[in-house]
Each structure stands twice: as structure tokens, then as C-alpha cells.
Design an enzyme around this catalytic site. Structure first.
Site, short mmCIF file in Angstrom:
data_model
loop_
_atom_site.label_atom_id
_atom_site.label_comp_id
_atom_site.label_asym_id
_atom_site.label_seq_id
_atom_site.Cartn_x
_atom_site.Cartn_y
_atom_site.Cartn_z
N ASN A 1 -9.63 -4.26 -10.45
CA ASN A 1 -9.76 -4.26 -11.91
C ASN A 1 -10.75 -3.18 -12.33
O ASN A 1 -11.31 -2.48 -11.49
CB ASN A 1 -10.18 -5.65 -12.41
CG ASN A 1 -11.51 -6.07 -11.83
OD1 ASN A 1 -12.53 -5.43 -12.06
ND2 ASN A 1 -11.50 -7.16 -11.05
N LYS B 1 1.01 0.49 6.74
CA LYS B 1 1.36 0.92 5.39
C LYS B 1 2.81 0.52 5.07
O LYS B 1 3.71 0.74 5.90
CB LYS B 1 1.22 2.44 5.31
CG LYS B 1 1.42 2.98 3.93
CD LYS B 1 1.30 4.49 3.91
CE LYS B 1 1.76 5.00 2.57
NZ LYS B 1 2.09 6.40 2.60
#
Ligand code: CTP
Length: 414
Positions: free
Chosen positions: A218, A296
Site C-alpha cells: 500500500n 517467478k
């Protein structure tokens, strides 16, 4: 403004001739923001790097440059300049200026003001690494220290002259902290009112991994929590700051434990217990990815975008508030709300079980998000206090003082 320890303090800033002189403009701005009265003297060399006009625009006073100016002497004599200050700050302090100070020379306005003072002098050296390490400069530093002069920096790093090493002037924030520490020590000669108290603070965002290169996060900057940590440390508390990833540097006098995820933040908090006070200012991610990928995630042509399964993160504030053993006697949470601020914050305090909650209105009209000002309500078990519109730094200082007051009232009631 009245919240800052610098409010109404008179600082005489002596600007020496070094490339770091430009940083003084930022220092003046920050001192003024905190309510200090700043007067500035520029040496002849300093005027090659910053102009008296820019300095004077920021101090709101004239910039003093000339020992033999009839007008200056008539308006504010050089002796009066140092007598009128609570603290003298030399930044940047060049090798030349420090040599003059160490030997008591007084052949220009800056050195005269420095010789004519009986107030504390704080020096922020800035020079080439070999000038700093030269025996002559080090001899002068020893003499100045023995004379009771305080130092901030120099730091080690890349220098404007292309070399690397100690000699870079301390950053404005570090000089400011040293100035604030000086006035705090004056205000609390036996140690701050929170001496002997241990405080734990969470701050910043958390990063919740999706795979080794991606995460959920955030926009929290961590500024408010860092400011609170610094304000509490300044009042004498042993302060442990558990910080999510931020770009902020460690506040002076604070032990910083850096973590990434909510679960790491909780573990770091529990390890830091027992504490007298816990303040949860972090913007902890409510959710994390159920199982983050070890490798990944690859984009396969023709395949659908992956769906992320989220699970709830531990609530650190609620966990600390509801601890059976080692619950800190004062637990403080934050509540950023966009509507029914007090109502929502009051029920959040009850739901999580903390003692106080600092509530603020973050609806777009207030400009709080990303801005410097904040309107705060402090919700306690006893009721509600509405604080005026304040800079975020002042909110931190007021909260720190309110905590000190809480403990001194509790002690008086024993
Ligand atoms: N908090 C925490 N751990 C979490 C979530 C929040 O410690 N996992 C703390 C924050 O540091 C803050 C307080 O709880 O002190 C309130 O945070 P907020 O995000 O407003 O609370 P939420 O429980 O997420 O409530 P909302 O429904 O308003 O999002």
C-alpha cells in the site's frame, strides 16, 4: 506550532563557505516550520554558494554579512547577535571556520559572533576528506570538543570534489534532530519524562509476496510512525520501531527493526515485549497471498491470468491488546476513516481492545493523504479529545507528550 520543542527558540545560524551551504536553506525552512526564530550570518565565502537574498527570504529577517556595516551595527550589533540567540549552529563548518573557532580568531562577523557567545555551539563540519582527516583539523576538533562545542556529522559518502570518505555535511534532518535534542535536554535536565519506559511502535506498509519478484503493498510512507518514534525517544523512552519497507532513515536514538510482511512484523513485536507502551501506526496489509510461489510466475500464452487466493493477516494491534501475558499497559492504535470518523474509530477501539485510538479524517476534501497537516481526534476509554489542525510532526510531539502526561497522572494516583 506550539507543540514543537523549537517553538520560540532563537537560533543563530552561521553559514560557512562550502558547497553544502545550499542545504542550509532546507534547514532554515524546517526550523521555521517548527516555530524557531532564525537569524543567519553568511561568511564572505558562503555568499559564493548561497545568496543573502535567499537566506533572508527564508529567515524572514535580514541576512547578516558584514562586521563593519554601520547600518547592521546600528540595528543589531554583532555582540547583540550572539547574545540574542539560544543556540549557535555552524553549518557548513569549513576547516577554516573551525580553525578560527579553535584559536579564538575574530576577524569577520561569523568568527566574532562565535567568540562573543557563551551559548551552546553546534557544528556541522563539511570539507574534503583529506582536509577532515588532516592532523591540524583533528587537533582543532579536539580543542573545540574540549571547549564544549557539540558536533553533528560529518557523514561518510561521495563528495562534491569526486572523492569518497568522511567529510560530507550531515543532512538537514540530522542537524535538526541535534538541535531538537539540545533543547529537549535543556527542558528536561534529569532525562525526559518517559525515561525508564520502553515503547514499541509499528510503522510503514507491509509487503506481502506473490512470488520472488512481486508483492502486494500500500502507499503508506511511514512518516507519522517515524515522527512518533523520534518524539518518544526525545522524551527519554527506550524506543523500538518495527518498520515495514520505507525510504526513511532511522530516527536518531531509536532501535529500528526492519521487516517485510505482516507476520514478520508481528513476530518482531512479540520478540520486543515486554513494553510499557505499544503504538500501532503501521498500515498492515489485511490480506496476504495464501501460498506465494517459489519461482517467478510465468506468463503462458493462451492461459488465463492467475487468480490470487488471499488469506487474512494477523491483526497486530488486536493481538497486542488482547495478550494475556505481557500486554503493554498502554496500547494505542490508529484509525484513518473517510466518514463518521469518531463513531467508526470508537467501535474500532472497542473491537480491537486497545486503550486509545488516534482517529483522523482522510476523506479527499481534507487533503490529509499525502499532505502535511492532520486533524486528529484522540479516543480514549474516558472519552474524546479533538485536536486542532496540526502539522504531522506536531501530532507526533503532542501524542508523545500526552503519553508522558498519562504516565505522570497514573503515578500521582498511586
Ligand atoms: N492494524 C494492525 N494489524 C492489522 C491491521 C491493522 O496492527 N493486520 C492496526 C493498524 O496499525 C491501526 C489499526 O489497526 O493501528 C487500524 O487499522 P485499520 O486499517 O484502520 O483497521 P482495519 O482493522 O483494517 O479496519 P477497516 O475495516 O477500517 O479497514
Amino acid at each position: 506550532m506550539a507543540e514543537s520543542i523549537l517553538n520560540g527558540r532563537r537560533v543563530l545560524l552561521i553559514i560557512g563557505g562550502g558547497i553544502a551551504a545550499y542545504k542550509c536553506l532546507e534547514l532554515i525552512r524546517r526550523l521555521k516550520e517548527r516555530g524557531a526564530n532564525v537569524r543567519a550570518i553568511l561568511t564572505d565565502a558562503a555568499q559564493q554558494f548561497v545568496t543573502p537574498l535567499s537566506v533572508s527570504s527564508l529567515t524572514g529577517d535580514k541576512a547578516y554579512t558584514d562586521l563593519f556595516s554601520l547600518t547592521d551595527e546600528a540595528e543589531m550589533g554583532h555582540i547583540e547577535l550572539s547574545r540574542d540567540a539560544d543556540l549557535l549552529v555552524v553549518a557548513p563548518a569549513t576547516a577554516d571556520l573551525m580553525a578560527k573557532m579553535a584559536n579564538g580568531l575574530a576577524n569577520d562577523l561569523a568568527s566574532t559572533a562565535l567568540l562573543a557567545t557563551d551559548k551552546k555551539v553546534l557544528v556541522a563540519p563539511a570539507m574534503n576528506v583529506r582536509m577532515w582527516t588532516h592532523r591540524a583539523t583533528q587537533r582543532n576538533v579536539e580543542t573545540l570538543m574540549a571547549d564544549g562545542v557539540d558536533f553533528v556529522g560529518p557523514n561518510e559518502g561521495d563528495m562534491a570534489c569526486g572523492e569518497f570518505g568522511p567529510g560530507r555535511m550531515a543532512e538537514p534532518a540530522e542537524i535538526l534532530a541535534a538541535i531538537e535534542n539540545h533543547f529537549t535536554e535543556l527542558a528536561y535536565p534529569g532525562g525526559g519524562p518517559l525515561k525508564g519506559k520502553r515503547v514499541l511502535i509499528t510503522s510503514g506498509p507491509t509487503h506481502e509476496p506473490i512470488d520472488p519478484v512481486r508483492y502486494l503493498a500500500n502507499r503508506s510512507s511511514g512518516k507519522q510512525g517515524y515522527a512518533i518514534a523520534q518524539a518518544l525517544a526525545r522524551l527519554g523512552a527506550e524506543t523500538i520501531l518495527v518498520s515495514g519497507p520505507t525510504h526513511l532513515s532511522d530516527p536518531p536514538g531509536v532501535t529500528v527493526k526492519r521487516v517485510e510482511t505482516a507476520r514478520e512484523m508481528l513476530t518482531a513485536c512479540e520478540t520486543a515485549l515486554p513494553a510499557d507502551i505499544a503504538i500501532c501506526a503501521a498500515a498492515v496489509a489485511d490480506w496476504r497471498v495464501a501460498s506465494d510461489a517459489e519461482q517467478k510466475l510465468k506468463k503462458q500464452s493462451g492461459e488465463q491470468a492467475p487468480a490470487l487466493m488471499l488469506v487474512e493477516n494477523p491483526d497486530i494491534l488486536a493481538t497486542l491488546s488482547q495478550k494475556k501475558n505481557h500486554r503493554p499497559p498502554l496500547v494505542v492504535g490508529f484509525a484513518a476513516e473517510t466518514e463518521k470518523v469518531v463513531e467508526h474509530a470508537t467501535s474500532k477501539r472497542e473491537r480491537k481492545g486497545c486503550d486509545w485510538i488516534v482517529a483522523n479524517d482522510v476523506s479527499p476534501a481534507t487533503g490529509v493523504m499525502g499532505g502535511d497537516l492532520n486533524t486528529v481526534h484522540l479516543i480514549t476509554r474516558e472519552g474524546q479529545e479533538d485536536w486542532p489542525l496540526l502539522p504531522k510532526q506536531a501530532v507526533a510531539e503532542r501524542l508523545a507528550r500526552r503519553i508522558a502526561e498519562h504516565f505522570s497522572t497514573a503515578k500521582a494516583a498511586e
